[in-house]
Design a protein around this motif. Structure first.
Motif, PDB file in Angstrom:
ATOM      1  N   TYR A 125       0.847  -1.198   0.000  1.00 56.68           N
ATOM      2  CA  TYR A 125       0.000   0.000   0.000  1.00 56.68           C
ATOM      3  C   TYR A 125       0.884   1.250   0.000  1.00 56.68           C
ATOM      4  CZ  TYR A 125      -3.972  -3.012   1.252  1.00 56.68           C
ATOM      5  OH  TYR A 125      -4.957  -3.975   1.264  1.00 56.68           O
ATOM      6  N   CYS A 126       1.593   1.457  -1.103  1.00 56.43           N
ATOM      7  CA  CYS A 126       2.570   2.552  -1.154  1.00 56.43           C
ATOM      8  C   CYS A 126       1.905   3.920  -1.211  1.00 56.43           C
ATOM      9  CB  CYS A 126       3.495   2.361  -2.346  1.00 56.43           C
ATOM     10  SG  CYS A 126       4.551   0.911  -2.197  1.00 56.43           S
ATOM     11  N   ARG A 127       0.914   4.090  -2.082  1.00 54.65           N
ATOM     12  CA  ARG A 127       0.243   5.386  -2.174  1.00 54.65           C
ATOM     13  C   ARG A 127      -0.602   5.651  -0.934  1.00 54.65           C
ATOM     14  NH1 ARG A 127      -1.811   9.397  -1.537  1.00 54.65           N
ATOM     15  NH2 ARG A 127      -2.692  10.925  -2.981  1.00 54.65           N
ATOM     16  N   CYS A 128      -1.156   4.583  -0.350  1.00 55.77           N
ATOM     17  CA  CYS A 128      -1.911   4.738   0.903  1.00 55.77           C
ATOM     18  C   CYS A 128      -1.027   5.311   2.004  1.00 55.77           C
ATOM     19  CB  CYS A 128      -2.483   3.401   1.367  1.00 55.77           C
ATOM     20  SG  CYS A 128      -3.909   2.826   0.435  1.00 55.77           S
ATOM     21  N   SER A 129       0.217   4.889   2.029  1.00 60.52           N
ATOM     22  CA  SER A 129       1.092   5.262   3.139  1.00 60.52           C
ATOM     23  C   SER A 129       1.975   6.467   2.842  1.00 60.52           C
ATOM     24  CB  SER A 129       1.981   4.070   3.531  1.00 60.52           C
ATOM     25  OG  SER A 129       2.750   3.631   2.433  1.00 60.52           O
ATOM     26  N   THR A 130       2.176   6.812   1.571  1.00 61.66           N
ATOM     27  CA  THR A 130       3.191   7.804   1.211  1.00 61.66           C
ATOM     28  C   THR A 130       2.619   8.880   0.292  1.00 61.66           C
ATOM     29  OG1 THR A 130       4.891   6.086   1.379  1.00 61.66           O
ATOM     30  CG2 THR A 130       5.475   8.096   0.190  1.00 61.66           C
ATOM     31  N   LEU A 131       2.972  10.121   0.602  1.00 62.94           N
ATOM     32  CA  LEU A 131       2.541  11.271  -0.189  1.00 62.94           C
ATOM     33  C   LEU A 131       3.771  11.994  -0.724  1.00 62.94           C
ATOM     34  CD1 LEU A 131      -0.039  12.906  -0.996  1.00 62.94           C
ATOM     35  CD2 LEU A 131       0.413  14.330   1.006  1.00 62.94           C
ATOM     36  N   ALA A 132       3.821  12.214  -2.030  1.00 62.21           N
ATOM     37  CA  ALA A 132       4.948  12.923  -2.641  1.00 62.21           C
ATOM     38  C   ALA A 132       4.727  14.420  -2.555  1.00 62.21           C
ATOM     39  CB  ALA A 132       5.108  12.495  -4.091  1.00 62.21           C
ATOM     40  N   LEU A 139       6.380  12.314   2.416  1.00 61.70           N
ATOM     41  CA  LEU A 139       5.870  12.102   3.765  1.00 61.70           C
ATOM     42  C   LEU A 139       5.308  10.685   3.796  1.00 61.70           C
ATOM     43  CD1 LEU A 139       3.816  15.426   4.099  1.00 61.70           C
ATOM     44  CD2 LEU A 139       6.103  14.994   5.045  1.00 61.70           C
ATOM     45  N   THR A 140       5.698   9.880   4.774  1.00 60.04           N
ATOM     46  CA  THR A 140       5.230   8.493   4.797  1.00 60.04           C
ATOM     47  C   THR A 140       4.956   8.023   6.218  1.00 60.04           C
ATOM     48  OG1 THR A 140       5.705   6.218   4.106  1.00 60.04           O
ATOM     49  CG2 THR A 140       7.582   7.543   4.837  1.00 60.04           C
ATOM     50  N   SER A 141       3.949   7.177   6.343  1.00 58.46           N
ATOM     51  CA  SER A 141       3.652   6.571   7.646  1.00 58.46           C
ATOM     52  C   SER A 141       4.181   5.145   7.738  1.00 58.46           C
ATOM     53  CB  SER A 141       2.132   6.579   7.894  1.00 58.46           C
ATOM     54  OG  SER A 141       1.430   5.935   6.852  1.00 58.46           O
ATOM     55  N   ASP A 142       4.973   4.725   6.749  1.00 57.72           N
ATOM     56  CA  ASP A 142       5.559   3.382   6.758  1.00 57.72           C
ATOM     57  C   ASP A 142       7.047   3.479   7.056  1.00 57.72           C
ATOM     58  OD1 ASP A 142       5.193   0.437   6.101  1.00 57.72           O
ATOM     59  OD2 ASP A 142       6.806   0.964   4.707  1.00 57.72           O
ATOM     60  N   ALA A 143       7.456   2.960   8.220  1.00 54.45           N
ATOM     61  CA  ALA A 143       8.847   3.117   8.658  1.00 54.45           C
ATOM     62  C   ALA A 143       9.858   2.479   7.703  1.00 54.45           C
ATOM     63  CB  ALA A 143       9.017   2.561  10.075  1.00 54.45           C
ATOM     64  N   PRO A 144       9.645   1.240   7.201  1.00 52.33           N
ATOM     65  CA  PRO A 144      10.613   0.684   6.253  1.00 52.33           C
ATOM     66  C   PRO A 144      10.722   1.498   4.963  1.00 52.33           C
ATOM     67  CG  PRO A 144       9.286  -1.074   7.205  1.00 52.33           C
ATOM     68  CD  PRO A 144       8.650   0.222   7.619  1.00 52.33           C
ATOM     69  N   THR A 145       9.592   2.037   4.483  1.00 52.67           N
ATOM     70  CA  THR A 145       9.648   2.897   3.294  1.00 52.67           C
ATOM     71  C   THR A 145      10.460   4.155   3.589  1.00 52.67           C
ATOM     72  OG1 THR A 145       7.509   2.102   2.465  1.00 52.67           O
ATOM     73  CG2 THR A 145       8.262   4.246   1.666  1.00 52.67           C
ATOM     74  N   HIS A 146      10.244   4.740   4.751  1.00 51.76           N
ATOM     75  CA  HIS A 146      11.015   5.916   5.171  1.00 51.76           C
ATOM     76  C   HIS A 146      12.511   5.608   5.136  1.00 51.76           C
ATOM     77  CE1 HIS A 146      12.261   9.370   7.551  1.00 51.76           C
ATOM     78  NE2 HIS A 146      12.738   8.578   8.494  1.00 51.76           N
ATOM     79  N   GLY A 147      12.902   4.456   5.669  1.00 49.60           N
ATOM     80  CA  GLY A 147      14.303   4.072   5.674  1.00 49.60           C
ATOM     81  C   GLY A 147      14.865   3.911   4.273  1.00 49.60           C
ATOM     82  N   LYS A 148      14.078   3.275   3.397  1.00 50.62           N
ATOM     83  CA  LYS A 148      14.528   3.075   2.011  1.00 50.62           C
ATOM     84  C   LYS A 148      14.697   4.408   1.282  1.00 50.62           C
ATOM     85  CE  LYS A 148      14.984  -1.279   0.528  1.00 50.62           C
ATOM     86  NZ  LYS A 148      14.078  -1.810  -0.495  1.00 50.62           N
ATOM     87  N   LEU A 149      13.784   5.332   1.539  1.00 45.09           N
ATOM     88  CA  LEU A 149      13.876   6.643   0.896  1.00 45.09           C
ATOM     89  C   LEU A 149      15.152   7.375   1.325  1.00 45.09           C
ATOM     90  CD1 LEU A 149      10.144   7.730   1.176  1.00 45.09           C
ATOM     91  CD2 LEU A 149      11.397   7.273  -0.944  1.00 45.09           C
ATOM     92  N   LEU A 150      15.440   7.338   2.610  1.00 49.72           N
ATOM     93  CA  LEU A 150      16.659   7.990   3.094  1.00 49.72           C
ATOM     94  C   LEU A 150      17.907   7.321   2.525  1.00 49.72           C
ATOM     95  CD1 LEU A 150      15.749   8.621   6.853  1.00 49.72           C
ATOM     96  CD2 LEU A 150      15.641  10.237   4.935  1.00 49.72           C
ATOM     97  N   GLU A 151      17.894   5.997   2.415  1.00 47.35           N
ATOM     98  CA  GLU A 151      19.023   5.267   1.845  1.00 47.35           C
ATOM     99  C   GLU A 151      19.283   5.685   0.399  1.00 47.35           C
ATOM    100  OE1 GLU A 151      18.270   1.113   2.121  1.00 47.35           O
ATOM    101  OE2 GLU A 151      18.168   1.107   4.315  1.00 47.35           O
TER     102      GLU A 151
END
Length: 234
Positions: A125-132, A139-151
């Motif tokens: 649920y990428c669009r559900c959790s993340t706003l470009a 902005l994201t409410s998914d912690a693993p996605t947040h980590g991947k974005l920073l990486e």
């Protein structure tokens, strides 16, 4: 302007959105999961080149999209009722980045963004959790996605979803609370950011991206499967 949103959004939100364009209330009746039936981001994916639509999108919605000459292509597969098939079209696509679970996303979305860097995440649920906010700020409410974005050298703010409402679930996801009207550089939210613990950090990130934001209600944020602003091309 077409504005597509959940058929259950509050009347005050509809009144505000109606001043900007034609509001199309979305009802994905093919889904058995009632809380998600009105979520447009399960049937359509926004990309810079137009929409990618599930083959089984509601005919009434498709007619509105066609009448407004909004560019689109159909995906390869329908949206289905169970996870992860229900989230085939739930990806985030900018001019530089595509955030998706490559195992579950409809392949047409990848074909439409071959020039992009693909950030492959576990979350379907990428669009559900993340706003470009921009091509590489999120902005994201998914912690693993947040980590991947920073990486991957993207800007990202992690948002707690605990206060986000979604009937039938303990909480909703942040990306599903909003949508961007690009022509006005404005993000609209279904509810107030003030209920989020780090709302000032979120507001600052929005402003740093050169955007403003508008709460459509004064209530806590509600996950409505996103708000899609589609320019009329007629």
């Amino acid at each position: 302007m077409l504005i597509i949103c959940d058929y259950r959004v509050p009347e005050e939100a509809i009144a505000t959105l109606s001043k900007l364009g034609k509001v199309v209330l979305f009802h994905g009746k093919l889904l058995q999961n009632a809380p998600l039936q009105g979520h447009p981001d399960l049937f359509m994916c926004e990309t810079p080149d137009g929409l990618v639509l599930a083959q089984n999108i509601e005919p009434q919605v498709l007619q509105q999209i066609q009448a407004a000459a909004v560019p689109f292509v159909f995906g390869n597969l329908p949206a289905e009722d169970k996870h992860p098939e229900v989230a085939r079209y739930n990806a985030v696509v900018t001019r530089k980045i595509t955030i998706c679970n490559t195992q579950t996303v409809d392949r047409k979305i990848l074909e439409r963004s071959v020039q992009n860097q693909i950030i492959d995440v576990r979350q379907s649920y990428c669009r559900c959790s993340t706003l470009a906010l921009s091509d590489d700020s999120f902005l994201t409410s998914d912690a693993p996605t947040h980590g991947k974005l920073l990486e991957n050298n993207c800007k990202s703010i992690l948002v707690s979803p605990q206060s986000i409402r979604l009937e039938g679930y303990n909480h909703g996801l942040f990306g599903g609370c909003g949508g961007m009207l690009s022509s006005e550089k404005t993000v609209f939210f279904m509810g107030s950011l003030s209920t989020l613990p780090n709302h000032r950090e979120i507001e600052e990130a929005i402003m740093q991206a050169g955007l403003t934001f508008v709460p459509l209600t004064s209530q806590p944020l509600q996950d409505v499967g996103g708000i899609l602003f589609l320019e009329d091309r007629r």
